[in-house]
Design a protein around this motif. Structure first.
Motif, PDB file in Angstrom:
ATOM      1  N   ALA A 191       6.101  -2.709   6.119  1.00  0.00           N
ATOM      2  CA  ALA A 191       6.021  -2.525   7.574  1.00  0.00           C
ATOM      3  C   ALA A 191       6.459  -3.744   8.378  1.00  0.00           C
ATOM      4  N   HIS A 192       6.683  -4.869   7.697  1.00  0.00           N
ATOM      5  CA  HIS A 192       7.138  -6.068   8.431  1.00  0.00           C
ATOM      6  C   HIS A 192       7.861  -6.981   7.446  1.00  0.00           C
ATOM      7  N   ASN A 193       9.159  -6.972   7.499  1.00  0.00           N
ATOM      8  CA  ASN A 193       9.929  -7.896   6.664  1.00  0.00           C
ATOM      9  C   ASN A 193      11.178  -8.310   7.428  1.00  0.00           C
ATOM     10  N   HIS A 194      11.862  -9.316   6.892  1.00  0.00           N
ATOM     11  CA  HIS A 194      13.096  -9.787   7.518  1.00  0.00           C
ATOM     12  C   HIS A 194      14.201  -9.603   6.489  1.00  0.00           C
ATOM     13  N   MET A 195      14.779  -8.419   6.509  1.00  0.00           N
ATOM     14  CA  MET A 195      15.695  -8.020   5.447  1.00  0.00           C
ATOM     15  C   MET A 195      16.975  -8.843   5.449  1.00  0.00           C
TER      16      MET A 195
ATOM     17  N   GLU B 194      12.382  -3.955   9.822  1.00  0.00           N
ATOM     18  CA  GLU B 194      12.958  -5.285  10.077  1.00  0.00           C
ATOM     19  C   GLU B 194      12.351  -5.814  11.361  1.00  0.00           C
ATOM     20  N   ALA B 195      11.671  -6.987  11.262  1.00  0.00           N
ATOM     21  CA  ALA B 195      10.829  -7.457  12.364  1.00  0.00           C
ATOM     22  C   ALA B 195      11.588  -8.304  13.376  1.00  0.00           C
ATOM     23  N   GLY B 196      12.679  -7.782  13.924  1.00  0.00           N
ATOM     24  CA  GLY B 196      13.334  -8.467  15.028  1.00  0.00           C
ATOM     25  C   GLY B 196      14.821  -8.668  14.803  1.00  0.00           C
TER      26      GLY B 196
ATOM     27  N   VAL C 166       9.745  -2.852  20.066  1.00  0.00           N
ATOM     28  CA  VAL C 166      10.288  -4.119  20.549  1.00  0.00           C
ATOM     29  C   VAL C 166       9.379  -5.219  20.028  1.00  0.00           C
ATOM     30  N   LYS C 167       9.994  -6.322  19.588  1.00  0.00           N
ATOM     31  CA  LYS C 167       9.238  -7.434  18.991  1.00  0.00           C
ATOM     32  C   LYS C 167       9.108  -8.561  20.010  1.00  0.00           C
ATOM     33  N   ILE C 168       7.866  -8.938  20.259  1.00  0.00           N
ATOM     34  CA  ILE C 168       7.600 -10.033  21.197  1.00  0.00           C
ATOM     35  C   ILE C 168       6.764 -11.081  20.471  1.00  0.00           C
TER      36      ILE C 168
ATOM     37  N   GLU D  60       1.362  -7.942  15.076  1.00  0.00           N
ATOM     38  CA  GLU D  60       1.885  -8.453  13.811  1.00  0.00           C
ATOM     39  C   GLU D  60       1.057  -9.654  13.363  1.00  0.00           C
ATOM     40  N   HIS D  61       0.607  -9.621  12.140  1.00  0.00           N
ATOM     41  CA  HIS D  61      -0.189 -10.672  11.459  1.00  0.00           C
ATOM     42  C   HIS D  61      -1.683 -10.575  11.782  1.00  0.00           C
ATOM     43  N   PHE D  62      -2.068 -10.629  13.072  1.00  0.00           N
ATOM     44  CA  PHE D  62      -3.473 -10.421  13.433  1.00  0.00           C
ATOM     45  C   PHE D  62      -4.341 -11.264  12.497  1.00  0.00           C
TER      46      PHE D  62
ATOM     47  N   SER E  70       4.934  -7.559   3.961  1.00  0.00           N
ATOM     48  CA  SER E  70       5.059  -8.838   3.264  1.00  0.00           C
ATOM     49  C   SER E  70       5.464  -9.988   4.174  1.00  0.00           C
ATOM     50  N   ASP E  71       6.237  -9.690   5.235  1.00  0.00           N
ATOM     51  CA  ASP E  71       6.902 -10.729   6.032  1.00  0.00           C
ATOM     52  C   ASP E  71       7.940 -11.484   5.192  1.00  0.00           C
ATOM     53  N   ARG E  72       8.401 -10.887   4.092  1.00  0.00           N
ATOM     54  CA  ARG E  72       9.469 -11.507   3.313  1.00  0.00           C
ATOM     55  C   ARG E  72      10.598 -11.939   4.215  1.00  0.00           C
TER      56      ARG E  72
HETATM   57 ZN   LIG Z   1       7.888 -11.894  10.477  1.00  0.00          ZN
END
Ligand SMILES: [Zn+2]
Length: 547
Positions: A62-66, A221-223, A294-296, A377-379, A440-442
């Motif tokens: 649900a949150h990675n940087h591909m 993809e987180a942004g 949208v990512k802020i 995100e992260h919390f 993962s936030d990979r």
């Molecule tokens: Zn991230």
């Protein structure tokens, strides 16, 4: 006409419908969708006997940087392990510099000063890579170190400059050390961005191939498109190119960087105050490439101690900072909500989380809208009162299980013992009625879902210390997070995240059932096959070449 039937399988459906079956022994697939459970349709020719292997909905990060991960595969690996000291890091940079032309870039990613004792230093990097430009990214992605040629090209080699929402770090004498925090990283970006789309499509293809081996069938993809996490203003086109070339193996949800939203000049009654051209927004696209939230960015990193907390970090008087003025952040969140976006705000510290919860609260009061599913995100550092309030506002929290092992020691040190029970909650979020996704936030940490799932259950740091163990969850809850939970977080649970007739045939086949093995074995289970849209895209032998 049935395309494929998996029989003699241990199917965990993850179907949230209480009337649905939680388990099955056969799955039939046709036209890219699941058509039946527990029956072999007449005339089926391609039948795979799984000999009891476990079938789950394909994993969804649900949150990675591909793109970032795909690019990191061609950079110097400076994470620990394998790098155990600053000397080893400088040696690795020197080796790469030896094959890099003078003036060109030596790029590395993944270092963590908590493990190396200190951040790398510009002068040592100059000695390791004479005449080359060196750019080393911190494992959090929230800071980086550059050497003198880079600082000189930016005009900040002898004195720092003010950067709103970031910092050019200097030594006691006022000379920049090479460390650039948060939005100061945009300075380096100005030298390397935008990347050519072909290079980004290659990165997507490299990442995609890895993901399929690990059982991933979808990721968020987180942004993209703007800010310091992006690689090109046309980043979506790189995904489209990879797909046209047949190299996009997994389905993607793309978060739009908040920086690229703008007023549109549409009818005032349409409320499109923060939009993309043509009014496209969350939900636009298809089953393969779709616009997500949208990512802020509200704040920074916990291990880097830049995240905005209420009480100072342990052993220091710093309490981090917001990436923008609180009122500006809230205005951006409310404008995006008003314009129809699902909003995903990066907020790590409890002070940043309060700012975001206030903004979501006001957005919903001023512009009511059913089921907006805004995310945090992260919390990461969450007070008990904030759990209750987030649940009341319908927030989807997006914590990362794997952080416990790879960053947990640094996080425990940053917040100190009094706040340890606020770190990366899971169980209390479920108990408050929130949906928990898996992510993962990979490339911040390793992204293989089985590692993340194991960590959500085991909650231990690299040194073996318990990591807020009261927030551990069961293997079943962790699997549900990485499947249905992530589908819910991306508003896609009606098409994926569970195994039921009508759903996309995205499946992962595992050597054993993670809910039936001891927790310390989960990370070592084997991914036997990955099926996307009914087609085997990775097969370690389970399907006997039926793809
Ligand atoms: Zn991230």
């Amino acid at each position: 006409m049935t395309d494929l039937v998996l029989v003699n399988a241990n199917v965990l459906t993850m179907d949230p419908d209480p009337a649905a079956r939680p388990r099955a022994s056969a799955v039939a697939i046709a036209g890219g969708r699941i058509t039946a459970l527990d029956e072999v349709p007449p005339g089926a020719t391609r039948v795979a006997d799984l000999h009891g292997a476990t079938v789950l909905p394909g994993f969804h990060d649900a949150h990675n940087h591909m793109v970032g991960f795909g690019m990191s595969l061609s950079e110097v690996d400076i994470s620990s392990p394998p790098i155990a000291s600053l000397d080893e890091l400088y040696a690795a940079i020197a080796r790469r510099a030896g094959t890099t032309a003078p003036g060109d870039w030596v790029i590395g990613s993944g270092y963590d000063q908590n493990k190396l004792g200190a951040h790398p230093d510009r002068d040592a990097l100059d000695r390791a890579a004479p005449g080359r430009r060196v750019w080393l990214r911190h494992t959090s992605g929230h800071m980086c170190v550059v050497n003198t040629p880079v600082l000189a090209a930016l005009g900040v080699d002898s004195a720092a400059t003010e950067v709103p929402g970031g910092r050019v770090v200097t030594d006691a004498g006022g000379r920049p050390t090479g460390l650039l925090e948060e939005r100061a990283q945009l300075l380096v970006g100005s030298l390397v961005y935008p990347y050519p789309l072909a290079e980004l499509a290659d990165a997507i293809a490299r990442a995609s191939a890895e993901y399929l081996k690990e059982g991933i069938t979808s990721c968020t993809e987180a942004g993209i498109g703007g800010g310091w996490v992006a690689h090109s203003p046309a980043e979506l086109a790189a995904y489209a190119a990879a797909r046209d070339q047949g190299r996009l193996g997994v389905r993607v949800d793309l978060m739009t960087a908040g920086e690229v939203l703008h007023p549109l000049g549409a009818h005032p009654g349409d409320n499109l105050v923060a939009a993309l051209d043509l009014g496209i927004r969350t939900g636009f696209g298809d089953d393969w490439i779709r616009l997500g939230p949208v990512k802020i960015f509200a704040d920074g990193s916990l291990v880097g101690r830049t995240a905005a907390v209420h009480d100072p970090y342990a052993g220091s008087d710093g309490s981090g900072y917001l990436q923008a003025d609180a009122a500006d952040l809230q205005a951006a969140i409310i404008a995006a909500h008003r314009s129809g976006w699902q909003v995903a705000t990066h907020a790590i510290g409890d002070r940043a989380i309060d700012v975001v919860l206030d903004a979501y609260d006001r957005a919903l009061a001023e512009y009511p809208r059913p089921d907006p599913r805004h995310r945090i995100e992260h919390f990461a550092v969450v007070q008990p009162r904030q759990v209750a309030r987030a649940a009341e506002l319908g927030v989807v929290p997006v914590p990362q299980g794997r952080f416990a092992t790879e960053l947990g020691d640094g996080m425990l040190a940053a917040v100190g013992p009094a706040r340890g029970e606020w770190l990366y909650r899971q169980r209390s979020l479920l108990e408050a009625g929130m949906v928990l996704p898996g992510s993962s936030d990979r490339p911040v940490v390793s992204g293989a879902p089985l590692l993340g799932i194991a960590d959500m259950v085991n909650r231990r740091t690299a040194s073996g210390a318990p990591f807020n163990p009261g927030e551990a969850i069961t293997a079943h809850q962790a699997l549900r997070a990485w499947t249905w939970g992530s589908a819910y977080a991306s508003r896609q649970e009606h098409v994926k995240g569970s195994i039921a007739p009508g759903m996309l045939a995205d499946l992962v086949i595992l050597s054993e059932d993670p809910t039936a093995v001891s927790p310390d074995r989960i990370a070592g289970l084997e991914v036997l096959a990955t099926i996307v849209g009914g087609h085997p895209r990775h097969d370690a032998g389970a399907l006997d070449g039926l793809g």
